[in-house]
Design an enzyme around this catalytic site. Sequence first.
Site, PDB file in Angstrom:
ATOM      1  N   TYR A 117       0.428  -1.359  -0.079  1.00  0.00           N
ATOM      2  CA  TYR A 117      -0.084   0.157  -0.036  1.00  0.00           C
ATOM      3  C   TYR A 117       1.058   1.353  -0.255  1.00  0.00           C
ATOM      4  O   TYR A 117       2.115   1.288   1.027  1.00  0.00           O
ATOM      5  CB  TYR A 117      -0.778   0.294   1.463  1.00  0.00           C
ATOM      6  N   GLU A 205      -3.519   7.954  -3.341  1.00  0.00           N
ATOM      7  CA  GLU A 205      -3.504   6.883  -3.030  1.00  0.00           C
ATOM      8  C   GLU A 205      -3.380   5.211  -4.380  1.00  0.00           C
ATOM      9  O   GLU A 205      -4.027   5.790  -4.771  1.00  0.00           O
ATOM     10  CB  GLU A 205      -4.764   6.394  -2.068  1.00  0.00           C
TER      11      GLU A 205
END
Length: 395
Positions: A117, A205
């Site tokens: 991530y 993101e």
Amino acid sequence: MKIHEYQAKELFRVFQVPILQGYVAKTPEEAQAAFDQLGGSLAVIKAQVHAGGRGKGAFIEVPAQRGVQLVRSGKEAAEAAKNMIGNRLVTIQTGPAGSPVHQVFLEQGCQIARELYAAVVLDRAAMKPLLMVSSEGGVDIEKVAEETPEKILREHFDPAHGLMPFQVRKLCKKLNISGPAAKNADIFFRKLCDFFVKLDCSMAEINPLVITKDEKMIALDGKITFDDNALYRHADIKELRDVAEEEPAELRASNSGLSFVKLDGNIGCLVNGAGLAMATMDIIKYHGGAPANFLDVGGGANTQQVTEAFRIILSDANVEAILVNIFGGIARCTTIAQAIIDASKEVGFKVPLVVRLEGTEVEEGKKMLRESGLAIISADDLTDAAKKVVASVGK
């Protein structure tokens, strides 16, 4: 402002942030052609909505269809696109009504060795951009942050100089990334941070960010939010706005120069000043009520804006009362009082209206409201106003 994944991928390409080949499709036929163009035996088809959790989300009309799906032929791609396009996808971020899907994105498959991530955000406390990386990619990062926060690694960086090589080495060591993968990570993370700064993002993101079996680092997703206050510098990005994905009331407010965010409560709020608006919502909640919106009419509000603000608030069927909380400064209390009176003639208040005025010409403003003949509940201060508006809806 948010954009779709396929739009984010095109911007990634410009900034040399590594991505896979992919094509957007608006019909099943285009989806089949896109699969053929990718030239492989496996592709991923993804519904394009401004919400996360697509892989676990389901469509209202086709519950078995997920928002992200593997397809192994052009026929499968067309069938999946048929189920997605024109339907509403429900995820943990959309609410039960779901979000309409108008296009899909087909991307070539790859051999994944690890899922990570990564995100770049602005840390307002530190007044610097912050790169966050975690080994827990492909899952609900909010759950990771709550239950195992130590798994989220953080590196602040100077926007003038970007992320430094030593910072990437530190992250790679903690993530157990070495060899060619570490070299690719250095390129990837520094390009991503450069992307964030130069395009005036408020968030960039990637989940999942993957390391392939040949040790490349690739963005398999892209959720980008831009700072609205900087869009005047990026006319090309502003054109990527998809108004179909936005809350109609919020879009309407924006076009009228109002700052508005729809919430789930039943007490409408009309306030001047963002800080005062936040305090108003807090005190309503403190006294047992539920705000239906954040609405800042600004310091220089005029009759037209106040009237439109009331229209927007009252367009929400959940609103059972309205609290007007005004501190007269640039806009005098008499101006706001006259705006409320004029707005009542055009809009008509069919729910209780609580008004708290303070500041310049406050006594004159209160007198105008008393003599207007309107069924207005006057409040002496914010606490009094909150108690009265909560009482007016019987909560």
